[in-house]
Design an enzyme around this catalytic site. Structure first.
Site, PDB file in Angstrom:
ATOM      1  N   ASP A  85       0.874  -1.167   0.000  1.00  0.00           N
ATOM      2  CA  ASP A  85       0.000   0.000   0.000  1.00  0.00           C
ATOM      3  C   ASP A  85       0.914   1.220   0.000  1.00  0.00           C
ATOM      4  O   ASP A  85       1.399   1.642   1.054  1.00  0.00           O
ATOM      5  CB  ASP A  85      -0.883  -0.021   1.245  1.00  0.00           C
ATOM      6  CG  ASP A  85      -1.869   1.133   1.292  1.00  0.00           C
ATOM      7  OD1 ASP A  85      -2.438   1.464   0.249  1.00  0.00           O
ATOM      8  OD2 ASP A  85      -2.069   1.694   2.383  1.00  0.00           O
TER       9      ASP A  85
ATOM     10  N   GLU B 293      -1.673  -1.468  -5.228  1.00  0.00           N
ATOM     11  CA  GLU B 293      -2.770  -0.607  -5.674  1.00  0.00           C
ATOM     12  C   GLU B 293      -2.386   0.114  -6.961  1.00  0.00           C
ATOM     13  O   GLU B 293      -1.284   0.648  -7.081  1.00  0.00           O
ATOM     14  CB  GLU B 293      -3.119   0.434  -4.610  1.00  0.00           C
ATOM     15  CG  GLU B 293      -3.942  -0.100  -3.460  1.00  0.00           C
ATOM     16  CD  GLU B 293      -4.517   1.023  -2.607  1.00  0.00           C
ATOM     17  OE1 GLU B 293      -4.343   2.205  -2.973  1.00  0.00           O
ATOM     18  OE2 GLU B 293      -5.138   0.710  -1.582  1.00  0.00           O
TER      19      GLU B 293
ATOM     20  N   ASP C 110      -2.553   1.034   7.144  1.00  0.00           N
ATOM     21  CA  ASP C 110      -1.828   0.865   5.882  1.00  0.00           C
ATOM     22  C   ASP C 110      -1.344  -0.584   5.761  1.00  0.00           C
ATOM     23  O   ASP C 110      -1.235  -1.117   4.663  1.00  0.00           O
ATOM     24  CB  ASP C 110      -0.633   1.818   5.834  1.00  0.00           C
ATOM     25  CG  ASP C 110      -1.036   3.254   6.122  1.00  0.00           C
ATOM     26  OD1 ASP C 110      -1.305   3.993   5.172  1.00  0.00           O
ATOM     27  OD2 ASP C 110      -1.108   3.611   7.308  1.00  0.00           O
TER      28      ASP C 110
END
Length: 201
Positions: A9, A69, A142
């Site tokens: 992330d 991501e 996170d």
């Protein structure tokens, strides 16, 4: 699928990482945590730290696949640029290790885990805790967001019939259905939910 998935992330203040051990339809947490860069003000020093830490993690845990991501588009160009650079550094480290890269949009990751594209970070973390049976939810979400990326790839690697079934069958979802949001609304929501991810300097 058999092997290890590293989920990342990306962020320039806090970067989440997680390793998922996969054996067929079974997945177990190896490790998850964060790399903090809040005390550093120089953007390029932060990128250097990301490169060093992600390299160390990959050397230590030897993942087979990177799930990360995909770039998130919005109107704050500077924030997007910094986030994109952090993503790029992680991808570069994966390429140097000959690790295949799979990108997933944030909404797709949330949908895969919870059945809702508009799920909160806390909801994602709670679902993952139920699915993967880890004791405590980390201080920084996170880390669980990174695990969500890894678990999303695990789900996508299963047979089409298995997609989304794990989350939907085992976890009661909120009754309120997710609404379709505009790019502007999505970016605003992303920034609001991730104040520590992107440095403002």
């Amino acid at each position: 699928m058999k092997g290890r998935i590293i989920g990342i992330d990306p962020g320039t203040n806090v970067l989440g990482y997680a390793i998922l051990q996969v054996d067929g339809k079974k997945a177990d947490v190896v490790v998850m945590g964060v790399v903090e860069m809040k005390g550093q003000t120089d953007h390029y020093t932060k990128l250097k730290r990301i490169q060093e830490k992600v390299t160390f993690i990959m050397d230590q845990y030897k993942p087979d696949v990177l799930a990360i991501e995909a770039p998130f588009f919005g109107k704050n160009v500077q924030s997007m640029l910094k986030l994109g650079r952090a993503q790029g550094v992680c991808m570069g480290v994966a390429c140097a290790h000959n690790i295949p890269i799979f990108e997933y949009a944030p909404l797709r990751i949330k949908q895969s885990i919870t059945g809702q594209g508009a799920a909160t970070k806390e909801h994602v973390a709670t679902v993952l805790q139920h699915l993967l049976h880890f004791d405590d939810i980390p201080k920084y979400l996170d880390a669980t967001d990174a695990m969500a990326a890894a678990y999303c790839h695990f789900i996508q690697s299963q047979t089409p019939a298995a997609l989304l079934n794990t989350a939907k069958s085992k976890i009661p979802t909120k009754s309120k259905s997710s609404r379709k949001v505009s790019s502007k609304d999505a970016w605003s929501k992303f920034i609001a939910e991730n104040p520590d991810r992107i440095s403002k300097k």
